[in-house]
Every structure is written in C-alpha cells, then in structure tokens.
Design an enzyme around this catalytic site. Structure first.
Site, PDB file in Angstrom:
ATOM      1  N   TYR A  33       0.829  -1.205   0.000  1.00 23.86           N
ATOM      2  CA  TYR A  33       0.000   0.000   0.000  1.00 23.86           C
ATOM      3  C   TYR A  33       0.862   1.251   0.000  1.00 23.86           C
ATOM      4  O   TYR A  33       2.069   1.188   0.215  1.00 23.86           O
ATOM      5  CB  TYR A  33      -0.970  -0.010   1.188  1.00 23.86           C
ATOM      6  CG  TYR A  33      -0.354   0.341   2.534  1.00 23.86           C
ATOM      7  CD1 TYR A  33       0.494  -0.543   3.194  1.00 23.86           C
ATOM      8  CD2 TYR A  33      -0.620   1.562   3.143  1.00 23.86           C
ATOM      9  CE1 TYR A  33       1.044  -0.217   4.423  1.00 23.86           C
ATOM     10  CE2 TYR A  33      -0.069   1.890   4.382  1.00 23.86           C
ATOM     11  CZ  TYR A  33       0.760   0.999   5.013  1.00 23.86           C
ATOM     12  OH  TYR A  33       1.318   1.317   6.228  1.00 23.86           O
ATOM     13  N   ARG A  52       8.247   4.082  -4.641  1.00 25.06           N
ATOM     14  CA  ARG A  52       8.321   3.071  -3.572  1.00 25.06           C
ATOM     15  C   ARG A  52       7.310   1.947  -3.812  1.00 25.06           C
ATOM     16  O   ARG A  52       7.585   0.779  -3.525  1.00 25.06           O
ATOM     17  CB  ARG A  52       8.104   3.697  -2.197  1.00 25.06           C
ATOM     18  CG  ARG A  52       8.279   2.656  -1.087  1.00 25.06           C
ATOM     19  CD  ARG A  52       8.199   3.256   0.297  1.00 25.06           C
ATOM     20  NE  ARG A  52       6.912   3.876   0.511  1.00 25.06           N
ATOM     21  CZ  ARG A  52       6.632   4.690   1.521  1.00 25.06           C
ATOM     22  NH1 ARG A  52       7.568   4.979   2.414  1.00 25.06           N
ATOM     23  NH2 ARG A  52       5.444   5.222   1.662  1.00 25.06           N
ATOM     24  N   ARG A 100      -6.763 -20.947  -2.131  1.00 19.15           N
ATOM     25  CA  ARG A 100      -5.769 -20.751  -1.067  1.00 19.15           C
ATOM     26  C   ARG A 100      -4.606 -21.737  -1.167  1.00 19.15           C
ATOM     27  O   ARG A 100      -4.796 -22.941  -1.130  1.00 19.15           O
ATOM     28  CB  ARG A 100      -6.437 -20.868   0.302  1.00 19.15           C
ATOM     29  CG  ARG A 100      -5.498 -20.483   1.448  1.00 19.15           C
ATOM     30  CD  ARG A 100      -6.195 -20.480   2.799  1.00 19.15           C
ATOM     31  NE  ARG A 100      -5.281 -20.066   3.854  1.00 19.15           N
ATOM     32  CZ  ARG A 100      -4.423 -20.898   4.468  1.00 19.15           C
ATOM     33  NH1 ARG A 100      -4.408 -22.168   4.152  1.00 19.15           N
ATOM     34  NH2 ARG A 100      -3.608 -20.437   5.399  1.00 19.15           N
ATOM     35  N   LYS A 148       6.398  -2.179   1.942  1.00 19.01           N
ATOM     36  CA  LYS A 148       5.223  -1.555   2.587  1.00 19.01           C
ATOM     37  C   LYS A 148       4.006  -2.469   2.438  1.00 19.01           C
ATOM     38  O   LYS A 148       3.104  -2.199   1.643  1.00 19.01           O
ATOM     39  CB  LYS A 148       4.978  -0.154   2.003  1.00 19.01           C
ATOM     40  CG  LYS A 148       4.080   0.716   2.884  1.00 19.01           C
ATOM     41  CD  LYS A 148       4.193   2.167   2.487  1.00 19.01           C
ATOM     42  CE  LYS A 148       3.188   3.069   3.161  1.00 19.01           C
ATOM     43  NZ  LYS A 148       3.289   3.126   4.614  1.00 19.01           N
ATOM     44  N   GLU A 180      11.634   2.437  14.445  1.00 18.21           N
ATOM     45  CA  GLU A 180      10.767   3.523  13.958  1.00 18.21           C
ATOM     46  C   GLU A 180       9.492   3.549  14.787  1.00 18.21           C
ATOM     47  O   GLU A 180       9.312   2.737  15.700  1.00 18.21           O
ATOM     48  CB  GLU A 180      10.451   3.327  12.469  1.00 18.21           C
ATOM     49  CG  GLU A 180       9.814   1.998  12.143  1.00 18.21           C
ATOM     50  CD  GLU A 180       9.725   1.706  10.637  1.00 18.21           C
ATOM     51  OE1 GLU A 180       9.671   2.626   9.825  1.00 18.21           O
ATOM     52  OE2 GLU A 180       9.688   0.505  10.304  1.00 18.21           O
ATOM     53  N   LEU A 204      10.853   1.045   7.292  1.00 17.90           N
ATOM     54  CA  LEU A 204      10.300   1.486   6.016  1.00 17.90           C
ATOM     55  C   LEU A 204      11.111   2.696   5.535  1.00 17.90           C
ATOM     56  O   LEU A 204      11.439   3.580   6.333  1.00 17.90           O
ATOM     57  CB  LEU A 204       8.825   1.890   6.178  1.00 17.90           C
ATOM     58  CG  LEU A 204       8.182   2.241   4.839  1.00 17.90           C
ATOM     59  CD1 LEU A 204       7.914   0.987   4.022  1.00 17.90           C
ATOM     60  CD2 LEU A 204       6.896   3.009   5.036  1.00 17.90           C
TER      61      LEU A 204
HETATM   62  N1  PDD Z   1       2.788   5.043   7.305  1.00 16.78           N
HETATM   63  N2  PDD Z   1       7.428   3.745   8.926  1.00 16.78           N
HETATM   64  C1  PDD Z   1       6.281   3.028   8.924  1.00 16.78           C
HETATM   65  C2  PDD Z   1       6.251   1.727   9.631  1.00 16.78           C
HETATM   66  C3  PDD Z   1       5.151   3.527   8.246  1.00 16.78           C
HETATM   67  O1  PDD Z   1       4.006   2.813   8.233  1.00 16.78           O
HETATM   68  C4  PDD Z   1       5.217   4.785   7.593  1.00 16.78           C
HETATM   69  C5  PDD Z   1       4.064   5.361   6.827  1.00 16.78           C
HETATM   70  C6  PDD Z   1       6.440   5.494   7.651  1.00 16.78           C
HETATM   71  C7  PDD Z   1       6.621   6.828   6.975  1.00 16.78           C
HETATM   72  O2  PDD Z   1       6.677   6.696   5.582  1.00 16.78           O
HETATM   73  P1  PDD Z   1       6.186   7.871   4.617  1.00 16.78           P
HETATM   74  O3  PDD Z   1       6.975   9.073   5.005  1.00 16.78           O
HETATM   75  O4  PDD Z   1       6.524   7.386   3.276  1.00 16.78           O
HETATM   76  O5  PDD Z   1       4.719   8.050   4.873  1.00 16.78           O
HETATM   77  C8  PDD Z   1       7.518   4.930   8.303  1.00 16.78           C
HETATM   78  C9  PDD Z   1       1.625   5.509   6.587  1.00 16.78           C
HETATM   79  C10 PDD Z   1       1.479   6.984   6.572  1.00 16.78           C
HETATM   80  C11 PDD Z   1       0.397   4.787   7.099  1.00 16.78           C
HETATM   81  O6  PDD Z   1       0.505   3.592   7.290  1.00 16.78           O
HETATM   82  O7  PDD Z   1      -0.664   5.402   7.263  1.00 16.78           O
END
Ligand code: PDD
Length: 284
Positions: A33, A52, A100, A148, A180, A204
């Site tokens: 996503y 990405r 599945r 992601k 993170e 990420l």
């Molecule tokens: N989340 N680390 C994780 C685990 C994340 O899920 C996200 C983003 C980030 C930041 O990445 P970016 O700057 O590309 O948004 C770092 C999104 C916003 C979400 O799951 O809603």
C-alpha cells in the site's frame, strides 16, 4: 455525500465496491500500500510514493496493474470526485484472488483499490504545537519492514499499547535501538545533529524521511543516519517523527520523561516549515 472509491478500473460508491473473499490480501496480507497526502487539492510527493510502490511490488513479484501516469490520473480523479481539499489517498495492490495456497498463484490478476479520507486542516494539527508522547515497545514485526505490506497488526497493537499508557504512539526498539514509530520514522536532535536510523530491512524507507533529510542537508544541518538507543532519545534535545500523514511532528515525552524542554523544539519546527513550504510548491 457518499464517497467514491476506485476498484479494478471502476469508480464506484463505496457501498458497491467489492473484493473477493479469496483475495490474497485478505487471506495472506499479500499486498502492498501507499498513503499520499493531499494539501490544497494537490498531491504531495506523488512521484516518491509511486517509486516506492513499484519497489514493494518488485520485492514481492506482484505485477503492477497500472502505469505511473494512470495512477496519477486515478489519484487526481478521486480528489476531484470526492472534493478533497486536505486529506489522504490510500492505495492498495494485492496479488489478487486465487484458491488458497502458500505458493504464489501464476494466473491471479492483481487487485487495485484506492479511497480518499478527508482531513480538513491536515497541516494544522494541534499536535504540531503541543508535541506527541511516545512509549517504547519491543519491535516484534517481521524482518522485511522495507516492503510496505498491508501486514499492520503489530503496529496496530503498538498503537493500542500507546493509547493504554496515555501516549500518542509507540517507538519500536530492537537490540536496544529504536527502529521507527508504528507508522512513521523516528528522529532525535542532539547538539547540531539530526539523528535517524539508517536505511535497511529494519525500517520502512519513508518518502517523507527522504525529503526531510534532503532539505536538512540543503539547509547545512548535520544529519547522522545511524541507530540510536532509548537512553539517547530520552537525553536528546528534541525528537520528532515523519510520515506522509503527519509530515514532521514533534515528540516531547518518551516513557513519561520529557525530552529536552518537554516542548516542541526549534529544529523540528524549522524542518516542518521547510517541508510543508517546499512540498506545497512541488505538489501536483
Ligand atoms: N505510514 N514507517 C512506517 C512503519 C510507516 O508505516 C510509515 C508510513 C512510515 C513513513 O513513511 P512515509 O513518510 O513514506 O509516509 C515509516 C503511513 C502513513 C500509514 O501507514 O498510514
């Protein structure tokens, strides 16, 4: 107004949008996503998210069902159809529906879904003035956090642990070092240095992170990409997070202890301002 969403080539009222119970996103979390923010009706860093997305798909050998141009067009059309001024666009691509089996199916057609979330005043969040409280928790996610995927249960549990502790979010810790936040990248500021974990499979590769570090370096700030400990975070002058939905957001308390003065810091405020100014200018 009922929300219009996008599913496999069609724009539909949300109640009419359907995905198979055999979809591997549902059965295996076999999907990826992106979340892109919208400010003033325009997309922030669309190109970064598209890039990405392609990388995540490549890592999982899922064929991309849309070109980057088509994807941009779908994002814009959803912004238009839903009258989004400020908000988010969520995009998900899964491997598709198949009987599945743990083996990737050869003939599945990827599923693509997008929807909008209106967030009036997204860039004026009160948290940017007061700062966030975080707790530290063990990082118990899988080892390919650079992809992601929609496998977000542990981050969701972490968020619940934070809420139960009266905090806003959790910073995850592995081998004594912060990886993170549950849905954002984590930073501390010590002296004149901005410190954030280096890229690897453990985190990420945030699109906001890449832009913020670029702007920081352009402004002659010192950036150190390396792991930092929970103790370093608690002894830092400032702390903050970045994400597509929070932009640059100050963190002022960790595990109940104030960080620095316990108020949002100047470096954080400056980075937030530069990021929002520059990205609004470059929005498409
Ligand atoms: N989340 N680390 C994780 C685990 C994340 O899920 C996200 C983003 C980030 C930041 O990445 P970016 O700057 O590309 O948004 C770092 C999104 C916003 C979400 O799951 O809603």
């Amino acid at each position: 107004m009922t929300r219009t969403v996008y599913v496999n080539g069609e724009y539909l009222p949300e109640a009419e949008a359907k995905v198979s119970i055999f979809d591997r996103g549902f059965l295996f979390a076999d999907g990826v996503y992106e979340v892109t923010s919208v400010l003033g009706g325009k997309l922030i860093d669309f190109a970064g998210h598209a890039k990405r997305l392609q990388r995540s798909l490549n890592e999982l050998e899922i064929a991309n069902p849309v070109t980057e141009d088509a994807l941009l067009e779908i994002h814009r059309e959803l912004v238009r159809l839903n009258g989004i001024e400020d908000g988010l666009i969520y995009l998900q691509i899964t491997r598709g529906a198949a009987d599945r089996d743990f083996v990737y199916p050869k003939d599945a057609t990827p599923t693509i879904v997008l929807f909008t979330q209106a967030k009036p005043g997204l860039a004026d969040s009160p948290l940017a003035k007061t700062g966030m409280k975080v707790i530290s928790i063990e990082d118990q996610r899988w080892g390919r956090r650079d992809i992601k995927t929609v496998q977000l249960l542990y981050p969701s549990m972490g968020k619940m642990m934070a809420k139960a502790a009266g905090a806003d979010d959790a910073w995850m810790v592995e081998d004594g070092h912060v990886t993170e936040g549950t849905s954002n990248n984590a930073y501390i500021v010590k002296g004149n240095a901005i410190i954030t974990r280096h890229l690897g499979n453990e985190i990420l590769h945030g699109i906001t992170r890449a832009a913020v570090l670029r702007f920081a370096r352009e402004a002659q700030m010192v950036v150190e990409e390396r792991p930092f400990t929970v103790d370093e975070a608690k002894a830092a002058d400032e702390a903050f997070i970045t994400s597509a939905s929070a932009f640059v957001m100050p963190v002022v308390v960790m595990d109940g202890q104030p960080i620095g003065t316990g108020q949002p810091g100047n470096v954080t405020a400056r980075l937030r301002e530069i990021y929002l100014d520059e990205m609004r200018k470059a929005a498409v």
